[in-house]
Motif scaffolding. Structure first.
Motif, mmCIF file in Angstrom:
data_model
loop_
_atom_site.group_PDB
_atom_site.id
_atom_site.type_symbol
_atom_site.label_atom_id
_atom_site.label_comp_id
_atom_site.label_asym_id
_atom_site.label_seq_id
_atom_site.Cartn_x
_atom_site.Cartn_y
_atom_site.Cartn_z
ATOM 1 N N LEU A 109 -27.462 15.808 -4.814
ATOM 2 C CA LEU A 109 -27.023 14.497 -4.286
ATOM 3 C C LEU A 109 -26.723 14.616 -2.791
ATOM 4 O O LEU A 109 -27.179 13.805 -1.978
ATOM 5 C CB LEU A 109 -25.764 14.022 -5.029
ATOM 6 N N SER A 110 -25.945 15.647 -2.421
ATOM 7 C CA SER A 110 -25.546 15.819 -1.022
ATOM 8 C C SER A 110 -26.753 16.106 -0.140
ATOM 9 O O SER A 110 -26.866 15.578 0.966
ATOM 10 C CB SER A 110 -24.533 16.965 -0.894
ATOM 11 N N ILE A 111 -27.659 16.944 -0.649
ATOM 12 C CA ILE A 111 -28.859 17.279 0.137
ATOM 13 C C ILE A 111 -29.719 16.036 0.342
ATOM 14 O O ILE A 111 -30.176 15.756 1.450
ATOM 15 C CB ILE A 111 -29.648 18.400 -0.567
ATOM 16 N N ALA A 112 -29.927 15.268 -0.755
ATOM 17 C CA ALA A 112 -30.766 14.063 -0.652
ATOM 18 C C ALA A 112 -30.198 13.128 0.406
ATOM 19 O O ALA A 112 -30.927 12.581 1.244
ATOM 20 C CB ALA A 112 -30.828 13.367 -2.002
ATOM 21 N N GLN A 113 -28.865 12.914 0.394
ATOM 22 C CA GLN A 113 -28.226 12.007 1.359
ATOM 23 C C GLN A 113 -28.272 12.614 2.760
ATOM 24 O O GLN A 113 -28.583 11.929 3.735
ATOM 25 C CB GLN A 113 -26.771 11.735 0.945
ATOM 26 N N ALA A 114 -27.934 13.907 2.853
ATOM 27 C CA ALA A 114 -27.962 14.547 4.198
ATOM 28 C C ALA A 114 -29.348 14.411 4.795
ATOM 29 O O ALA A 114 -29.529 14.089 5.972
ATOM 30 C CB ALA A 114 -27.570 16.000 4.075
ATOM 31 N N ILE A 115 -30.421 14.637 3.944
ATOM 32 C CA ILE A 115 -31.801 14.608 4.440
ATOM 33 C C ILE A 115 -32.199 13.207 4.876
ATOM 34 O O ILE A 115 -32.800 13.005 5.930
ATOM 35 C CB ILE A 115 -32.742 15.173 3.354
ATOM 36 N N LYS A 116 -31.829 12.202 4.054
ATOM 37 C CA LYS A 116 -32.158 10.816 4.394
ATOM 38 C C LYS A 116 -31.512 10.436 5.724
ATOM 39 O O LYS A 116 -32.123 9.825 6.598
ATOM 40 C CB LYS A 116 -31.624 9.894 3.287
#
Length: 473
Positions: A109-116
């Motif tokens: 979840l954190s990676i997906a948001q950080a990447i976006k």
């Protein structure tokens, strides 16, 4: 329905307000998870604050797995509704903490948001500088070891940022992450190679990306791996991606230069197309379609003379007899190979496309007509696209006109059962009407019928007049 949504939205705010004041019981989190799914993103965005989200991130610290799962699900939905830049500005610490959470779902979840968020921030010079001097990037590097999924997501981010500009590519190269990606591309793990080549192909879509790959010797290395694939029993895993890489490179660069510099590419495409492996044939057919989508690529294929002619015969056979998915890929490739823009229709090129069409089958027009009358919409539309590709070429118009019943078939609306088929037929009619030679070849009567069809649009239905007969029941 609107009243129901408004009620749901109120329930979301009530539950979020409560969660911001105190740790909610599990029942409330379950109710919130259901409620946020029912409320449209725009309605969520209207009243959502950083405090609401911070409170939910705090709940991720607990040991209750069901609580963590509920919070991840709620946060996924809420974060989707927000601008990524707002997320990174207000929740950077929470996301960084999430990167090191013991639960993989929180990490992802954190990676997906950080990447976006990071890919949005990287669009500007200030954003790039902030991104590469902050600790966020080094945190991402640290979590890459978590799993393959996480590592690939970080690579995807780096490729996305690198594609923005030559400057952003420089920042990414200096971070060392592109070198890591390229190292995996040429490493020994065949499955990793297959995944990495897709990202490298994305990088090659920009001129600065191609220049970087050439400077680093990556294109030569990919060519050498294709050469070495002969003796590798596992080459089937990565070879399709490597061949597609060159196909894409040829189109955005110069088909002639790429094929001359890397002769192994075109040789391998022909070998794959001539094989008996449907997977390899599919990739080869796709690649030929890409390569032959512009005139320079068509001329490269024409130089191989009889070899390509006999390959066309095999593609025509596959279009008729292969499993449906491969038939569709063959039809798309044939459309791409045969299409000639009006301004490029020289006598030589028209002779070439006519000879290619003839090579596909002993009766190519009948072959595609039989496919276009089958009850499978995908195949039906695929065959119509082949007719559309050749519709502006005089030799094809003569063939169509001389084929008994063909022009009647084109103007007959009753044979198109669904929207996709009606649209595909309309594109064919449009291509014919817009051709300069159509009135002369088809004659005035049919030309006017085609123009009427075009004017009426794809979904026109003729009104049937009903006449009352005296004395009828």
């Amino acid at each position: 329905m609107l009243r129901g949504r408004a009620k749901m939205a109120e329930a979301v705010w009530e539950l979020l307000e409560r969660a911001a004041r105190r740790a909610p019981p599990l029942e409330e989190l379950r109710a919130l998870r259901l409620a946020v799914q029912a409320v449209p993103p725009a309605a969520l965005r209207a009243r959502l604050s950083a405090d609401h989200l911070t409170a939910l991130f705090d709940l991720l610290g607990g040991n209750d797995r069901e609580q963590v799962a509920a919070c991840v699900s709620i946060l996924e939905r809420l974060l989707q509704a927000l601008d990524p830049v707002f997320v990174i500005q207000n929740l950077r610490e929470e996301l960084q903490k999430g990167l090191f959470h013991p639960d993989d779902s929180v990490k992802i979840l954190s990676i997906a948001q950080a990447i976006k968020s990071l890919s949005r921030i990287a669009q500007t010079q200030d954003g790039l500088e902030a991104l590469f001097v902050s600790s966020l990037l080094s945190d991402l590097k640290n979590v890459m070891a978590t799993s393959d999924v996480v590592r690939y997501r970080v690579y995807e981010l780096i490729v996305e940022i690198s594609s923005v500009s030559a400057e952003s590519l420089n920042y990414c190269a200096n971070s060392g992450l592109i070198s890591e990606l390229l190292g995996e591309l040429t490493g020994d793990d065949v499955l990793v190679r297959a995944t990495c080549i897709e990202m490298v192909t994305s990088l090659a879509h920009t001129p600065h990306g191609r220049q970087y790959l050439a400077q680093q010797g990556v294109i030569d290395k990919i060519s050498n791996i294709i050469v070495g694939a002969e003796s590798d029993p596992f080459s089937g895993f990565y070879l399709p991606g490597f061949v597609k890489f060159f196909g894409n490179l040829a189109v955005v660069d110069s088909p002639q230069q790429i094929c001359e510099r890397y002769p192994v590419f075109i040789e391998k495409v022909f070998e794959m197309a001539e094989s008996h492996d449907p997977t390899m044939i599919g990739v080869a057919v796709d690649t030929l379609g890409i390569l032959g989508s512009n005139v320079e690529g068509k001329q490269v294929l024409q130089k191989t003379r009889s070899r390509f002619q006999s390959l066309l015969s095999k593609i025509g056979h596959q279009a008729k007899n292969a499993p449906t998915e491969l038939r569709l890929r063959c039809l798309d490739a044939i459309s791409s190979l045969l299409y000639l823009p009006p301004e490029q229709q020289t006598e030589d090129l028209l002779r070439m496309t006519e000879s290619w069409f003839t090579a596909l089958s002993s009766q190519p027009l009948e072959l595609f007509r039989s496919i276009s009358t089958q009850p499978f919409p995908d195949l039906h539309c695929g065959a119509l696209r082949v007719f559309t590709a050749i519709a502006n070429q005089p030799w094809a118009q003569k063939l169509m006109f001389d084929s008994p019943g063909f022009v009647e078939y084109i103007v007959d609306r009753s044979v198109e059962p669904d929207k996709a088929s009606k649209d595909a037929k309309y594109e064919l009619v449009k291509a014919l009407v817009n051709s300069k030679t159509i009135a002369e070849i088809f004659g005035n009567q049919y030309y006017l019928r085609l123009r009427a069809y075009l004017h009426e649009g794809p979904y026109y239905v003729k009104a049937v007049a009903t006449t009352a007969v005296e004395g009828a029941e």
